[in-house]
Design a protein around this motif. Structure first.
Motif, PDB file in Angstrom:
ATOM      1  N   TYR A 158      -3.583  -3.357  -3.310  1.00 38.54           N
ATOM      2  CA  TYR A 158      -3.246  -4.508  -4.152  1.00 38.54           C
ATOM      3  C   TYR A 158      -2.519  -4.047  -5.423  1.00 38.54           C
ATOM      4  O   TYR A 158      -1.527  -4.655  -5.849  1.00 38.54           O
ATOM      5  CB  TYR A 158      -4.508  -5.306  -4.493  1.00 38.54           C
ATOM      6  N   LEU A 159      -3.004  -2.959  -5.999  1.00 40.60           N
ATOM      7  CA  LEU A 159      -2.366  -2.420  -7.203  1.00 40.60           C
ATOM      8  C   LEU A 159      -0.891  -2.123  -6.929  1.00 40.60           C
ATOM      9  O   LEU A 159      -0.003  -2.508  -7.697  1.00 40.60           O
ATOM     10  CB  LEU A 159      -3.094  -1.138  -7.654  1.00 40.60           C
ATOM     11  N   GLU A 160      -0.647  -1.461  -5.818  1.00 41.46           N
ATOM     12  CA  GLU A 160       0.735  -1.090  -5.475  1.00 41.46           C
ATOM     13  C   GLU A 160       1.592  -2.345  -5.272  1.00 41.46           C
ATOM     14  O   GLU A 160       2.728  -2.425  -5.745  1.00 41.46           O
ATOM     15  CB  GLU A 160       0.742  -0.227  -4.210  1.00 41.46           C
ATOM     16  N   GLU A 161       0.994  -3.325  -4.613  1.00 43.20           N
ATOM     17  CA  GLU A 161       1.714  -4.578  -4.359  1.00 43.20           C
ATOM     18  C   GLU A 161       2.143  -5.226  -5.687  1.00 43.20           C
ATOM     19  O   GLU A 161       3.284  -5.662  -5.841  1.00 43.20           O
ATOM     20  CB  GLU A 161       0.737  -5.489  -3.601  1.00 43.20           C
ATOM     21  N   VAL A 162       1.210  -5.254  -6.643  1.00 43.13           N
ATOM     22  CA  VAL A 162       1.499  -5.885  -7.943  1.00 43.13           C
ATOM     23  C   VAL A 162       2.589  -5.117  -8.682  1.00 43.13           C
ATOM     24  O   VAL A 162       3.543  -5.712  -9.202  1.00 43.13           O
ATOM     25  CB  VAL A 162       0.209  -5.954  -8.798  1.00 43.13           C
ATOM     26  N   LEU A 163       2.462  -3.797  -8.712  1.00 40.90           N
ATOM     27  CA  LEU A 163       3.420  -3.015  -9.502  1.00 40.90           C
ATOM     28  C   LEU A 163       4.804  -2.981  -8.841  1.00 40.90           C
ATOM     29  O   LEU A 163       5.826  -3.005  -9.528  1.00 40.90           O
ATOM     30  CB  LEU A 163       2.876  -1.610  -9.767  1.00 40.90           C
ATOM     31  N   VAL A 164       4.833  -2.963  -7.520  1.00 42.21           N
ATOM     32  CA  VAL A 164       6.125  -3.017  -6.837  1.00 42.21           C
ATOM     33  C   VAL A 164       6.779  -4.380  -7.090  1.00 42.21           C
ATOM     34  O   VAL A 164       7.985  -4.477  -7.339  1.00 42.21           O
ATOM     35  CB  VAL A 164       5.968  -2.726  -5.323  1.00 42.21           C
ATOM     36  N   LEU A 165       5.944  -5.428  -7.106  1.00 46.29           N
ATOM     37  CA  LEU A 165       6.482  -6.756  -7.401  1.00 46.29           C
ATOM     38  C   LEU A 165       7.047  -6.809  -8.827  1.00 46.29           C
ATOM     39  O   LEU A 165       8.100  -7.400  -9.074  1.00 46.29           O
ATOM     40  CB  LEU A 165       5.396  -7.823  -7.213  1.00 46.29           C
TER      41      LEU A 165
END
Ligand code: MN
Length: 388
Positions: A158-165
């Motif tokens: 989820y962290l990666e998803e947020v930061l990539v977004l």
């Protein structure tokens, strides 16, 4: 060099000082606007790359501070801290900020406590708001940072998803915060290097010191590939504080061989200034800037240091704007006694030396304190006048 993975000398680490924002969030600390402006000017002269000037939505005084600091036209990037919504971004802009550091809570506990749930509905809403806020600030031509609050307690995917977004929405920098200081150097380095593989914009670290690991975690994150460290002078900040500017910059440059734009010789004067203005004294044992950081008392150490300071000093005190100090006390040896007596042009033999040293130790224990040079000279004259 400690790290075989890369040539650290090839990398310049960016330093973002958040003394004026997160540092001021220390319990009981309040800087006046004019003090913040003065500190910002000095931080800029010292060479920090970025100054987190305040959280405009939090108070009128923060708005004034951000206004005052952006008006200085500093070389350092001045950022305003805000949530990624249009109202707060507009407010930051109305205070003169051309750069914002926005943040979004990502851990389950933060989403539950702040938004009443950690389900996909809350996650989707927060992501949407973040993406909109980042894109909005970009549309205004601002430099935009976007960080995950409590990143280290967030499920990785989820962290990666947020930061990539955030990156896809236009962020120029993404941040990873160890908000409650509970990560470890191993875990943090792994986390940052995984994100590094997905993040091409600047990657910034924000570590707290609840377990005394803020500096170690920050260094580990840099080894994991991050570009920027966020820190505060003297490590002031909420609870046990933030990563300290002094420790982080000196460790990265002196132990690991990275370069940074900070003039290290300003660290001690800056520490003294912030200790005074924050009314928070620095522990004598604080690395780099503490009163004892370059002090020596024990006889064996002093006699070696007087011959060659590198025997017991890993850094030259002048490098960080500090000074060496030889303390006379219970642990002193003959070398300091002879040094002081020589400096005062007093004659003595070995018996007198031993006599003066015994009395110095007795007084130190009796008073639970150190003995000054003048006191030692006094002891000498008393002993010579009244030999036992
Ligand atoms: Mn913080």
């Amino acid at each position: 060099m400690r790290d075989g993975q890369e040539n650290p000398a090839a990398r310049n680490i960016l330093v973002c000082d958040t003394t004026l924002r997160d540092g001021e969030q220390t319990c009981g600390v309040a800087f006046r606007v004019e003090e913040k402006v003065r500190i910002a000017r000095l931080l800029d002269e010292m060479g920090v790359d970025c100054i987190d000037a305040g959280f405009p939505a939090s108070s009128q005084a923060d708005q004034e501070a951000v206004r005052g600091i952006t008006a200085l036209g500093l070389r350092a990037r001045v950022v305003a801290f805000c949530r990624p919504n249009r109202a707060e971004i507009d407010l930051a802009r109305s205070c003169g900020a051309n750069a914002v550091y926005t943040f979004v809570p990502t851990s389950d506990v933060h989403m539950r406590v702040k938004f009443g749930g950690d389900g996909s509905e809350v996650r989707e809403r927060l992501k949407r708001e973040m993406a909109d806020g980042v894109a909005y600030a970009k549309s205004l031509g601002m430099f935009v940072g976007c960080g995950s609050e409590d990143a280290t307690r967030t499920p990785y995917d989820y962290l990666e998803e947020v930061l990539v977004l955030a990156q896809e929405s236009g962020a120029d920098l993404v941040g990873v915060a160890d908000t409650v200081g509970s990560s470890t150097p191993d875990d943090f380095r792994t986390l940052v290097s995984r994100l590094r593989a997905r993040i091409s914009v600047l990657l910034s670290l924000h570590c707290h010191n609840d377990f005394g690991l803020a500096t170690a975690n920050t260094v580990a994150g840099i080894l994991g590939g991050a570009d920027e460290v966020q820190c505060t002078v003297n490590g002031i900040g909420e609870r046990a504080g933030n990563a300290s500017l002094e420790e982080v910059t000196v460790a990265l440059t002196q132990l690991y061989g990275f370069s940074a734009n900070v003039d290290l010789s300003r660290l001690k004067p800056m520490s003294d200034l912030i200790a005074g203005l924050s009314r928070i004294e620095v522990s004598p044992m604080k690395p780099i800037v503490g009163g004892n950081a370059f002090s020596h008392e024990s006889g064996l150490h002093v006699s070696s240091v007087m011959r060659d300071p590198t025997a017991y000093e890993p850094l030259r005190p002048e490098l960080v704007g500090h000074t060496r100090r030889i303390v006379i006390g219970k642990h002193s040896g003959k070398s300091i006694v002879s040094h002081v007596l020589d400096a005062h042009g007093l004659s003595y033999d070995d018996g007198v030396l031993g006599e003066v040293l015994r009395e110095v130790k007795r007084v130190a224990v009796l008073t639970k304190s150190s003995v000054t040079e003048a006191q030692m000279v006094g002891i000498y004259h008393e002993r010579i006048a009244n030999p036992v």
